[in-house]
Design a protein around this motif. Structure first.
Motif, PDB file in Angstrom:
ATOM      1  N   LEU A 194       7.785  12.171 -52.937  1.00 34.66           N
ATOM      2  CA  LEU A 194       7.633  11.217 -51.615  1.00 34.66           C
ATOM      3  C   LEU A 194       9.040  11.018 -51.420  1.00 34.66           C
ATOM      4  O   LEU A 194       9.282  10.960 -50.612  1.00 34.66           O
ATOM      5  N   GLN A 195       8.993  10.095 -52.725  1.00 35.05           N
ATOM      6  CA  GLN A 195       9.814   8.905 -52.748  1.00 35.05           C
ATOM      7  C   GLN A 195      11.531  10.030 -51.966  1.00 35.05           C
ATOM      8  O   GLN A 195      13.071   9.633 -51.633  1.00 35.05           O
ATOM      9  N   THR A 196      11.837  11.436 -52.921  1.00 27.73           N
ATOM     10  CA  THR A 196      12.867  11.986 -52.627  1.00 27.73           C
ATOM     11  C   THR A 196      13.377  13.067 -51.024  1.00 27.73           C
ATOM     12  O   THR A 196      13.840  12.607 -50.366  1.00 27.73           O
ATOM     13  N   MET A 197      11.791  13.387 -50.860  1.00 24.03           N
ATOM     14  CA  MET A 197      11.352  13.431 -49.627  1.00 24.03           C
ATOM     15  C   MET A 197      11.526  12.578 -48.132  1.00 24.03           C
ATOM     16  O   MET A 197      12.171  12.522 -47.129  1.00 24.03           O
ATOM     17  N   LEU A 198      11.194  11.302 -48.301  1.00 20.40           N
ATOM     18  CA  LEU A 198      11.890   9.978 -47.644  1.00 20.40           C
ATOM     19  C   LEU A 198      12.244   9.354 -48.431  1.00 20.40           C
ATOM     20  O   LEU A 198      11.628   7.875 -48.344  1.00 20.40           O
ATOM     21  N   PRO A 199      13.186   9.501 -48.456  1.00 19.72           N
ATOM     22  CA  PRO A 199      14.486   8.056 -49.380  1.00 19.72           C
ATOM     23  C   PRO A 199      14.576   7.165 -48.540  1.00 19.72           C
ATOM     24  O   PRO A 199      14.499   6.114 -49.391  1.00 19.72           O
ATOM     25  N   GLU A 200      14.143   7.371 -47.085  1.00 18.63           N
ATOM     26  CA  GLU A 200      14.544   5.710 -46.687  1.00 18.63           C
ATOM     27  C   GLU A 200      13.001   4.675 -46.739  1.00 18.63           C
ATOM     28  O   GLU A 200      13.538   3.825 -45.974  1.00 18.63           O
ATOM     29  N   LEU A 201      12.450   5.484 -47.251  1.00 21.87           N
ATOM     30  CA  LEU A 201      11.201   4.495 -46.929  1.00 21.87           C
ATOM     31  C   LEU A 201      10.600   4.078 -48.602  1.00 21.87           C
ATOM     32  O   LEU A 201      10.953   4.310 -48.897  1.00 21.87           O
ATOM     33  N   GLU A 202       9.870   3.484 -48.347  1.00 26.27           N
ATOM     34  CA  GLU A 202       9.187   2.312 -49.645  1.00 26.27           C
ATOM     35  C   GLU A 202       7.913   2.805 -49.656  1.00 26.27           C
ATOM     36  O   GLU A 202       7.030   3.063 -48.909  1.00 26.27           O
ATOM     37  N   ILE A 203       7.693   3.545 -50.751  1.00 27.51           N
ATOM     38  CA  ILE A 203       6.194   4.644 -51.279  1.00 27.51           C
ATOM     39  C   ILE A 203       6.320   3.520 -52.340  1.00 27.51           C
ATOM     40  O   ILE A 203       6.701   4.036 -53.488  1.00 27.51           O
ATOM     41  N   LEU A 204       5.020   2.547 -52.107  1.00 30.07           N
ATOM     42  CA  LEU A 204       4.488   1.830 -53.479  1.00 30.07           C
ATOM     43  C   LEU A 204       3.083   2.574 -53.937  1.00 30.07           C
ATOM     44  O   LEU A 204       1.923   2.466 -52.814  1.00 30.07           O
ATOM     45  N   ARG A 205       2.594   1.970 -54.985  1.00 29.33           N
ATOM     46  CA  ARG A 205       1.139   2.371 -55.359  1.00 29.33           C
ATOM     47  C   ARG A 205       0.656   1.075 -55.016  1.00 29.33           C
ATOM     48  O   ARG A 205       0.805   0.019 -55.142  1.00 29.33           O
ATOM     49  N   TRP A 206      -0.967   1.776 -55.183  1.00 33.70           N
ATOM     50  CA  TRP A 206      -1.627   0.488 -55.182  1.00 33.70           C
ATOM     51  C   TRP A 206      -1.662  -0.105 -56.117  1.00 33.70           C
ATOM     52  O   TRP A 206      -1.625  -1.590 -56.017  1.00 33.70           O
ATOM     53  N   ASP A 207      -1.506  -0.001 -57.473  1.00 32.43           N
ATOM     54  CA  ASP A 207      -1.127  -1.049 -58.426  1.00 32.43           C
ATOM     55  C   ASP A 207       0.239  -1.969 -58.537  1.00 32.43           C
ATOM     56  O   ASP A 207      -0.159  -3.179 -58.711  1.00 32.43           O
ATOM     57  N   GLU A 208       0.987  -1.410 -56.868  1.00 33.11           N
ATOM     58  CA  GLU A 208       2.129  -1.997 -57.530  1.00 33.11           C
ATOM     59  C   GLU A 208       1.781  -3.192 -56.336  1.00 33.11           C
ATOM     60  O   GLU A 208       2.946  -3.962 -56.535  1.00 33.11           O
ATOM     61  N   LEU A 209       1.160  -2.336 -54.984  1.00 37.77           N
ATOM     62  CA  LEU A 209       0.585  -3.270 -54.360  1.00 37.77           C
ATOM     63  C   LEU A 209      -0.230  -4.642 -54.537  1.00 37.77           C
ATOM     64  O   LEU A 209      -0.042  -5.930 -54.082  1.00 37.77           O
ATOM     65  N   TYR A 210      -0.741  -4.246 -55.435  1.00 35.65           N
ATOM     66  CA  TYR A 210      -1.724  -4.740 -55.469  1.00 35.65           C
ATOM     67  C   TYR A 210      -2.021  -5.532 -56.805  1.00 35.65           C
ATOM     68  O   TYR A 210      -2.220  -5.244 -58.346  1.00 35.65           O
ATOM     69  N   PRO A 211      -0.713  -6.426 -58.090  1.00 38.56           N
ATOM     70  CA  PRO A 211      -0.612  -6.313 -58.952  1.00 38.56           C
ATOM     71  C   PRO A 211      -1.495  -7.066 -59.901  1.00 38.56           C
ATOM     72  O   PRO A 211      -1.679  -6.783 -61.005  1.00 38.56           O
ATOM     73  N   LEU A 212      -2.270  -7.665 -59.035  1.00 42.76           N
ATOM     74  CA  LEU A 212      -3.262  -9.140 -59.605  1.00 42.76           C
ATOM     75  C   LEU A 212      -4.508  -7.532 -59.913  1.00 42.76           C
ATOM     76  O   LEU A 212      -4.767  -8.512 -61.319  1.00 42.76           O
ATOM     77  N   LEU A 213      -4.299  -6.800 -59.710  1.00 45.09           N
ATOM     78  CA  LEU A 213      -5.457  -6.394 -59.880  1.00 45.09           C
ATOM     79  C   LEU A 213      -5.857  -5.418 -61.171  1.00 45.09           C
ATOM     80  O   LEU A 213      -6.636  -5.646 -62.574  1.00 45.09           O
ATOM     81  N   ILE A 214      -4.367  -5.112 -61.418  1.00 41.96           N
ATOM     82  CA  ILE A 214      -3.437  -4.948 -63.394  1.00 41.96           C
ATOM     83  C   ILE A 214      -3.520  -5.954 -63.826  1.00 41.96           C
ATOM     84  O   ILE A 214      -4.497  -5.829 -64.907  1.00 41.96           O
ATOM     85  N   GLN A 215      -3.363  -6.931 -63.181  1.00 45.62           N
ATOM     86  CA  GLN A 215      -3.872  -8.017 -64.543  1.00 45.62           C
ATOM     87  C   GLN A 215      -5.197  -8.389 -64.528  1.00 45.62           C
ATOM     88  O   GLN A 215      -5.390  -8.409 -65.677  1.00 45.62           O
ATOM     89  N   MET A 216      -5.693  -8.573 -64.201  1.00 41.23           N
ATOM     90  CA  MET A 216      -7.260  -8.972 -64.216  1.00 41.23           C
ATOM     91  C   MET A 216      -7.606  -8.080 -65.162  1.00 41.23           C
ATOM     92  O   MET A 216      -8.317  -7.750 -65.714  1.00 41.23           O
ATOM     93  N   GLN A 217      -7.057  -6.357 -65.434  1.00 47.65           N
ATOM     94  CA  GLN A 217      -7.851  -5.358 -65.772  1.00 47.65           C
ATOM     95  C   GLN A 217      -7.414  -5.922 -67.036  1.00 47.65           C
ATOM     96  O   GLN A 217      -8.042  -5.242 -67.736  1.00 47.65           O
ATOM     97  N   GLU A 218      -6.143  -5.962 -67.271  1.00 51.38           N
ATOM     98  CA  GLU A 218      -5.477  -6.390 -68.950  1.00 51.38           C
ATOM     99  C   GLU A 218      -6.364  -7.576 -68.639  1.00 51.38           C
ATOM    100  O   GLU A 218      -6.387  -7.984 -70.452  1.00 51.38           O
ATOM    101  N   MET A 219      -6.787  -9.107 -68.377  1.00 52.22           N
ATOM    102  CA  MET A 219      -7.140  -9.286 -68.124  1.00 52.22           C
ATOM    103  C   MET A 219      -8.983  -9.312 -69.631  1.00 52.22           C
ATOM    104  O   MET A 219      -9.587  -9.817 -70.630  1.00 52.22           O
ATOM    105  N   MET A 220      -9.314  -8.585 -68.603  1.00 54.12           N
ATOM    106  CA  MET A 220     -10.852  -7.657 -68.992  1.00 54.12           C
ATOM    107  C   MET A 220     -10.380  -6.962 -70.466  1.00 54.12           C
ATOM    108  O   MET A 220     -11.351  -7.155 -71.427  1.00 54.12           O
ATOM    109  N   GLN A 221      -9.478  -6.196 -71.012  1.00 61.35           N
ATOM    110  CA  GLN A 221      -9.671  -6.302 -71.608  1.00 61.35           C
ATOM    111  C   GLN A 221      -9.305  -6.787 -72.969  1.00 61.35           C
ATOM    112  O   GLN A 221      -9.324  -6.694 -74.178  1.00 61.35           O
TER     113      GLN A 221
END
Ligand SMILES: Nc1ncnc2c1ncn2[C@@H]1O[C@H](COP(=O)(O)OP(=O)(O)OP(=O)(O)O)[C@@H](O)[C@H]1O
Ligand SMILES: [Mg+2]
Lengths: 409, 223
Positions: A238-265
């Motif tokens: 998508l980044q190559t197809m739509l270079p003018e846009l911001e293409i974000l994964r869920w974990d980039e949008l909600y970094p807190l979730l990943i932090q919680m996951q790491e905390m649980m680990q």
């Protein structure tokens, strides 16, 4: 030789039945408790990630580069059909949702609060993430004339709104004019995502487009991807197809979730330490006592020519049997608990108020992962090895003949 | 078996120094039935332990079939004990989780004898020592006299060259002592095994062909 050691170890273990069973239970109970907690926490995190993906971010979301910073309609995605056409070429994308959002003020006759108004398509959202399952009161519908709205449960509570209540939403349109629009509440939803539950009103895409004086525009396009492993690769595409846009994964949008996951680990790791210590101490205690009380017997064995290696193997095997049986009982028990908790879930209604803030539903479904058992096995295994070091050292140090003649101990 | 200038000193070069044995020179021939005798503290046990490689001499050498076993490593000595020497201690000789049958066969098992051979040997010894009816019992379930007979059976089972017994009758009444001695005598005659005792039991001395008397770590009589 190994066979004799095994035979002796097994017999010796059951000679002191109650002691052995106690250690086995100690290991088994702490292990099954740990497995249950691990599954529950993982289930909690998985659940939170899932609802976030389903209700908002998808696996990937598209924005214009400046939108997330300014939240202004000036940075809208348009024309939507052009982008949709490009998206349709990527087969890994199984569903997408186009949303148009604007910040504003929601008001009743008595009270007003800052809120977001979000235009969606109910059919698309159902397909995208079963949004209809988040409805707790009323209907999943915008009414015959699309003049009704869905509102987040917390926001509804703050405004004392019920099904059928009327609200007025005021916001700036694309031409910077302030407009107001009124809606009747048709449904109340609860996703567990505070951004939605506390601040958001959903209305039909058509209605909000006219209200904001926009056409073919969106602020976010969220995508569902078939497989987790494909997410990064689709993002790149998508980044190559739509270079003018911001293409974000869920974990980039909600970094807190990943932090919680790491905390649980980290939390899980600490729990493993506890099981490790319980197992090590339990086996150590039993092995130490049982070696000390059999010192004479071991000495006789050594005196008549039994190789030290065989006596050592016997002790190692006794400890291993304890650890292994403890692990098997604990793993079985833990597996049964996990199986129950993953099919029926755990009813957390009594804690609901507290857990809601974390975005949790009343019934928590546990995860079961194969690696839990592998981790647990190694924790118990190393605890076993560690626990016999000291008893074996004692055995190595004694002079057999002195023990036999009662000159030692 | 030959002992050359064996000396044993406990705590050498310290105020607690004890000279348990001084310059012991002895030869034991095949098939002998010998008792080490002497007062308490004269060094019987110490000498027996050194002969059996359970303790090391401070100086001197021990030869078995022209091999100097006093120079063996602990591991090699353990192997020698397993293969060539049978031990009978004063009491509690047995492995308490194993049955009488398994106890008798224990050393043969370690030496990888065939199961069939072990079984027939167990039965043979059980009949000589009159313990056939307790073969399936655990050591904790039989009397002290029976336990000592089982210990004898285990010691001789693999036909070692040498049997060492330190006061095997000390915990037995006279009747049981006599019984045990008679049986050891029988085994000695039947199987030509060399037996060395440490004992001051009168009956043991009567049964012995050779008596070595120790006093304060020195051989004062050998007959
Ligand atoms: N492990 C030891 N440490 C220090 N001294 C010892 C040790 N074993 C024996 N002795 C000493 O060596 C001497 C000989 O002891 P030993 O046990 O050989 O006598 P014994 O003839 O077997 O006596 P008993 O008839 O009482 O069994 C004694 O003076 C004893 O105190
Ligand atoms: Mg003695």
């Amino acid at each position: 030789m190994y066979k004799i050691a095994k035979h002796l170890a097994w017999l010796s273990l059951w000679r002191r039945k109650s002691r052995s069973i106690m250690v086995i239970l100690m290991i088994a109970l702490s292990l099954s408790g740990l497995l249950a907690i691990q599954g529950l926490y993982d289930g909690m995190i998985t659940h939170m990630i899932n609802t976030t993906i389903r209700s908002d971010s998808g696996e990937i979301s598209l924005y214009t580069k400046e939108y997330r910073l300014h939240k202004s309609l000036a940075y809208k995605l348009s024309p939507v059909s052009k982008i949709e056409e490009k998206l349709s070429k990527i087969k890994e994308i199984i569903s997408h949702s186009v949303r148009l959002q604007q910040e504003g003020l929601i008001a009743t006759a008595h009270k007003s609060l800052g809120a977001n108004i979000k235009g969606i398509s109910l059919e698309k959202e159902r397909d995208f993430g079963n949004f209809d399952t988040f409805i707790t009161q009323g209907d999943y519908s915008f009414g015959k004339h699309k003049k009704e709205a869905l509102i987040g449960a917390t926001l509804a509570k703050k405004l004392h709104l019920d099904i059928g209540s009327r609200v007025v939403f005021t916001a700036q349109d694309a031409d910077a004019e302030i407009n107001a629009i009124s809606f009747r509440i048709s449904g109340i939803f609860k996703t567990g995502n505070p951004a939605l539950d506390e601040y958001t009103v959903f209305v039909s895409m058509e209605k909000i487009s006219t209200f904001l004086n926009l056409k073919e525009s969106a602020t976010q396009i969220a995508l569902r991807i078939q497989n987790t492993e494909q997410i990064k690769q689709v993002q790149k595409k998508l980044q190559t197809m739509l270079p003018e846009l911001e293409i974000l994964r869920w974990d980039e949008l909600y970094p807190l979730l990943i932090q919680m996951q790491e905390m649980m680990q980290i939390f899980n790791l600490a729990s493993y330490m506890i099981v490790f210590i319980v197992a090590a101490l339990g086996i150590f205690g039993v092995m130490l006592v049982s070696v000390l009380e059999r010192l004479r017997e071991f000495s006789i064995m050594l005196a008549i020519g039994t190789p030290y290696k065989m006596v050592r193997n016997q002790i190692l095997l006794e400890a291993t049997f304890l650890g292994l049986i403890g692990f098997m009982v604990g793993a079985l028990l833990g597996w049964i608990i996990l199986l129950y908790m993953s099919t029926w879930g755990v009813d957390l209604r009594s804690f609901e108020a507290g857990l809601e803030t974390f975005g949790l539903n009343a019934i928590l479904i546990a995860d079961i992962q194969y690696y839990y058992f592998v981790q647990a096995f190694f924790a118990v295994f190393f605890a076993t090895l560690l626990s016999v070091i000291w008893p074996l050292r004692i055995l190595k140090k004694i002079k057999a003949i002195q023990v036999i003649q009662g000159k030692m101990l | 078996m030959k002992l050359n200038h064996i000396t044993k000193t406990f705590y050498p070069d310290s105020p607690k120094e004890v000279k348990a044995l001084t310059d012991i020179n002895l030869t034991f021939n095949k098939g002998e039935f010998t008792t080490l005798s002497g007062e308490s503290g004269s060094g019987k046990t110490t000498l027996l332990n050194i002969i059996g490689g359970l303790d090391s001499a401070t100086s001197g050498q021990i030869f078995l079939d022209d091999e100097e076993i006093s120079a063996y490593s602990e591991k090699k000595m353990a192997k020698l004990r397993l293969q060539e020497i049978g031990f009978i201690f004063q009491a509690y000789n047995l492995i308490h989780v194993l049955t009488v049958r398994e106890n008798i066969g224990f050393i043969m098992k370690l030496l990888k004898f065939e199961d069939k051979e072990i079984e027939s040997r167990i039965l043979e010894l059980a009949s000589i020592l009159q313990i056939e009816n307790i073969l399936e019992k655990l050591p904790g379930e039989i009397s002290g006299g029976q336990q000592q007979r089982v210990a004898v059976a285990r010691a001789v089972a693999s036909r070692p060259k040498l049997i060492l017994a330190d006061e095997p009758t000390a915990n037995l009444d006279s009747k049981n002592s006599e019984r045990l001695m008679d049986m050891l005598r029988t085994l000695n005659e039947k199987e030509h095994v060399t037996v060395i005792f440490a004992s001051h039991d009168k009956y043991v001395l009567e049964q012995s062909k050779r008596i070595i008397v120790l006093d304060d770590g020195v051989v004062i009589e050998d007959r």
